[in-house]
Scaffold this active site. Structure first.
Site, PDB file in Angstrom:
ATOM      1  N   HIS A 345      36.639  67.581  77.706  1.00 36.15           N
ATOM      2  CA  HIS A 345      37.878  68.326  77.485  1.00 36.15           C
ATOM      3  C   HIS A 345      38.950  67.464  76.832  1.00 36.15           C
ATOM      4  O   HIS A 345      39.533  67.841  75.807  1.00 36.15           O
ATOM      5  CB  HIS A 345      38.397  68.892  78.806  1.00 36.15           C
ATOM      6  CG  HIS A 345      39.664  69.678  78.673  1.00 36.15           C
ATOM      7  ND1 HIS A 345      39.679  71.046  78.492  1.00 36.15           N
ATOM      8  CD2 HIS A 345      40.965  69.294  78.681  1.00 36.15           C
ATOM      9  CE1 HIS A 345      40.930  71.455  78.390  1.00 36.15           C
ATOM     10  NE2 HIS A 345      41.734  70.408  78.511  1.00 36.15           N
ATOM     11  N   GLU A 346      39.225  66.309  77.405  1.00 38.47           N
ATOM     12  CA  GLU A 346      40.312  65.484  76.873  1.00 38.47           C
ATOM     13  C   GLU A 346      39.977  64.928  75.485  1.00 38.47           C
ATOM     14  O   GLU A 346      40.865  64.772  74.644  1.00 38.47           O
ATOM     15  CB  GLU A 346      40.643  64.346  77.845  1.00 38.47           C
ATOM     16  CG  GLU A 346      41.030  64.793  79.248  1.00 38.47           C
ATOM     17  CD  GLU A 346      42.183  65.783  79.296  1.00 38.47           C
ATOM     18  OE1 GLU A 346      42.887  65.960  78.285  1.00 38.47           O
ATOM     19  OE2 GLU A 346      42.385  66.397  80.354  1.00 38.47           O
ATOM     20  N   HIS A 349      40.717  67.361  72.697  1.00 37.35           N
ATOM     21  CA  HIS A 349      42.127  67.409  72.288  1.00 37.35           C
ATOM     22  C   HIS A 349      42.417  66.513  71.081  1.00 37.35           C
ATOM     23  O   HIS A 349      43.467  66.663  70.452  1.00 37.35           O
ATOM     24  CB  HIS A 349      43.022  66.984  73.445  1.00 37.35           C
ATOM     25  CG  HIS A 349      43.370  68.093  74.381  1.00 37.35           C
ATOM     26  ND1 HIS A 349      43.932  69.273  73.968  1.00 37.35           N
ATOM     27  CD2 HIS A 349      43.254  68.182  75.737  1.00 37.35           C
ATOM     28  CE1 HIS A 349      44.159  70.062  75.018  1.00 37.35           C
ATOM     29  NE2 HIS A 349      43.736  69.419  76.103  1.00 37.35           N
ATOM     30  N   GLU A 368      45.383  74.072  74.088  1.00 43.83           N
ATOM     31  CA  GLU A 368      44.558  74.281  75.274  1.00 43.83           C
ATOM     32  C   GLU A 368      43.460  75.329  75.109  1.00 43.83           C
ATOM     33  O   GLU A 368      42.392  75.202  75.700  1.00 43.83           O
ATOM     34  CB  GLU A 368      45.449  74.637  76.470  1.00 43.83           C
ATOM     35  CG  GLU A 368      46.496  73.582  76.814  1.00 43.83           C
ATOM     36  CD  GLU A 368      45.884  72.219  77.182  1.00 43.83           C
ATOM     37  OE1 GLU A 368      44.654  72.117  77.326  1.00 43.83           O
ATOM     38  OE2 GLU A 368      46.648  71.252  77.315  1.00 43.83           O
ATOM     39  N   TYR A 420      44.426  78.348  78.926  1.00 43.26           N
ATOM     40  CA  TYR A 420      43.145  77.652  79.037  1.00 43.26           C
ATOM     41  C   TYR A 420      41.994  78.665  79.007  1.00 43.26           C
ATOM     42  O   TYR A 420      41.375  78.882  77.970  1.00 43.26           O
ATOM     43  CB  TYR A 420      43.095  76.832  80.333  1.00 43.26           C
ATOM     44  CG  TYR A 420      44.091  75.707  80.409  1.00 43.26           C
ATOM     45  CD1 TYR A 420      43.711  74.396  80.156  1.00 43.26           C
ATOM     46  CD2 TYR A 420      45.416  75.942  80.768  1.00 43.26           C
ATOM     47  CE1 TYR A 420      44.618  73.352  80.235  1.00 43.26           C
ATOM     48  CE2 TYR A 420      46.333  74.905  80.844  1.00 43.26           C
ATOM     49  CZ  TYR A 420      45.937  73.623  80.579  1.00 43.26           C
ATOM     50  OH  TYR A 420      46.842  72.594  80.650  1.00 43.26           O
TER      51      TYR A 420
END
Length: 558
Positions: A345-346, A349, A368, A420
């Site tokens: 996930h990170e 980004h 998001e 999200y």
């Protein structure tokens, strides 16, 4: 950033189960009440921000773990693009802006809340490059529940060494250093980050390490990290601890990418096993989104004393060296345990948040929603499409549908935490509407190319997807981003006739829908008005493709 979740409930509607979740608060949960003066100052491109464009920061800061004091300076370089008189920057209490210099002269500074207005003495000629040096010090806000509330995390590792990190999405980077704290303007030429720490510790920040200076008298050393690409303010970070390093090279779409990992000494063995997901993540996302956006600045994964954050080229990690989200599957379907949620996930980004950044935090869904959806794309690339689709559908249990995904503009207010999981399901639904996986991938990659290193609006992204797909998706975006209702496919069958329409939708909503009637898959084109579909047999069995995030309401005739 990640979202705190989740207690889910099931709500039956007609013959269809609709998943409704209780969305927990996050940094970007929509706020209510009257917009304050400070919110307007922070969230608006004011006249004092508009006339100058950021070129570069040199952030030079000393961190004292004993006193918890940050002190130093920020040399801010900018281009004059229009006539103006004052510069607006932010620095939040209890940090103090001690003085501001330009060309060695002390400048007049006026304070309004935590916004400061600086009046240059020298002529600010249009087209010229200027600098101001801002000196600051203080004990910055301590994070109570990082990374959601923002602040500095002060902890100790198991050996008693200081373990310190910044995380400030939402609350703003101005909680610890003075800057132009609005997402619309990023320093075009990046930032130099110089961090002085005790001799026995390391600092890991964004970009590449260019040198380390030792001060034997003070028993400290200063790490100098250089970022050459534009960077969002909240992505600038400091990580201090008793780190050890290992790394690898990845042969990617733009050549060789340096991938470096910094972890606490005690976790080296676990990290060498768990961080294999980092390379797999870059591989998957280069396939879907295009080249990693910051080859020049490298990729780093850095252990942090909190769950994790998307700091540009310095992704922080605190997921306990386990798969899932702290060991569980947020989708409750199983595939969420096939990967380390925080790494995937990170790191996602880097494409959506760091490469493509919202101009106003009201449009934080751009960060998001795409990154939430990237988790499913990771599964599809490395495992199966069936598992990927099951995963994104399962996340519907986390959706609250209590406030819109898009927040209030010019107020530093983000939208609902539904940005999200609902946002990810919106993108998954749009993929079904486009009904061409090759084109869908081209659109995702095109976003990264067309908006490379840019700040954008929601409309920019919406218009691009519509234009590239050849489908007017404006009402679909309005429904999922600006409304809280789940579209309801209503149908009535009697004998050989089926009547259909969309209910619970914005005016003009006309999203096509894939259904199976009597075992035959076909497309329907419902609108907000009842339309008639002739059937080949009486009262057939009908099922709606579960990959569309909708509800259904049916009445079966005699």
């Amino acid at each position: 950033m990640i979202k705190k979740t989740i207690q889910a409930t099931l709500l039956g509607l007609a013959c269809t189960l609709v998943f409704v979740g209780q969305a927990a608060a996050s940094n970007w949960q929509q706020e209510s009440g009257k917009i304050t003066h400070q919110e307007k100052l922070r969230g608006t491109i004011t006249p004092e921000r508009k006339w100058w464009d950021l070129s570069h920061y040199h952030l030079d800061v000393k961190v004292d773990p004993q006193t918890k004091i940050f002190s130093g300076s920020n040399t801010m370089t900018y281009q004059v693009v229009a006539k103006g008189q004052r510069l607006q920057i932010e620095l939040q209490a209890p940090m103090k802006l001690e003085k501001v210099l330009q060309n060695g002269q002390v400048l007049k500074v006026e304070q309004d809340g935590y916004s400061y207005f600086i009046t240059p003495i020298s002529e600010q000629k249009i087209g010229s490059e200027q600098q101001v040096v801002m000196y600051f010090s203080g004990q910055p806000m301590t994070a109570k529940n990082a990374p959601w509330d923002g602040g500095i995390t002060w902890k100790k590792d198991s050996n008693g060494f200081d373990f310190i990190a910044t995380s400030n999405q939402g609350i703003g980077s101005s909680i610890w250093w003075p800057n132009k704290d609005h997402p619309a303007d990023e320093p075009n030429n990046g930032v130099l980050i110089s961090v002085e720490v005790p001799e026995h510790l390391m600092d890991i920040s964004n970009g590449r390490l260019i040198k380390i200076e030792h001060n034997k008298l003070a028993k400290t050393k200063t790490y100098h990290w250089q970022v050459v690409n534009p960077i969002n303010n909240y992505g600038v970070n400091i990580n201090i601890g008793d780190y050890v390093h290992f790394g690898e090279k990845y042969q990617g779409e733009k050549g060789q990418l340096d991938m470096d990992y910094y972890v606490l000494r005690e976790n080296l063995a676990k990290a060498k096993k768990q961080f294999k997901d980092a390379k797999r993540t870059i591989e998957a996302f280069e396939h879907w989104f295009g080249p990693y956006p910051f080859y020049e600045d490298s990729y780093k994964l850095v252990e942090a004393p909190y769950l994790g954050m998307e700091h540009q080229s310095s992704v922080t990690y605190g997921n306990g060296y386990q798969n899932g989200y702290l060991g569980r599957d947020r989708s409750s379907t199983g595939p969420g345990l096939l990967f380390d949620f925080i790494i995937v996930h990170e790191s996602g980004h880097e494409w959506f948040a760091n490469n493509i950044t919202n101009k106003d935090v009201a449009d934080m869904w751009i960060h998001e929603s795409f990154t939430n959806y990237s988790e499913s794309l990771f599964l599809e690339y490395h495992f199966t499409q069936e598992q990927a689709f099951e995963y994104v559908r399962g996340q519907r249990m986390n959706i609250g549908n209590q406030s819109p995904i898009i927040g209030e503009y010019n107020a530093n207010r983000g939208g609902s935490g539904d940005m999200y999981d609902k946002g990810g399901n919106m993108l998954h639904t749009i993929r079904q509407v486009i009904n061409d996986d090759k084109k869908w991938r081209e659109i995702l990659r095109g976003l990264g190319k067309v908006f490379y290193h840019q700040t954008v609006t929601s409309q920019d992204i919406e218009n691009y997807i519509s234009s590239q797909s050849g489908i007017d998706l404006s009402k679909v975006f309005d429904q999922y981003l600006r409304d809280i209702r789940i579209p309801t496919f209503e149908y009535f069958i009697k004998n050989n006739v089926m009547k259909i329409r969309w209910g619970n939708v914005v005016e003009g909503f006309d999203m096509p829908l894939r259904v199976t009637i009597a075992g035959k898959t076909q497309w329907l084109a419902p609108t907000t008005a009842w339309t008639v579909v002739e059937l080949e047999q009486e009262n057939p069995r009908i099922s709606v493709d579960a990959n569309f995030y909708i509800s259904t309401l049916s009445v079966l005739g005699n």
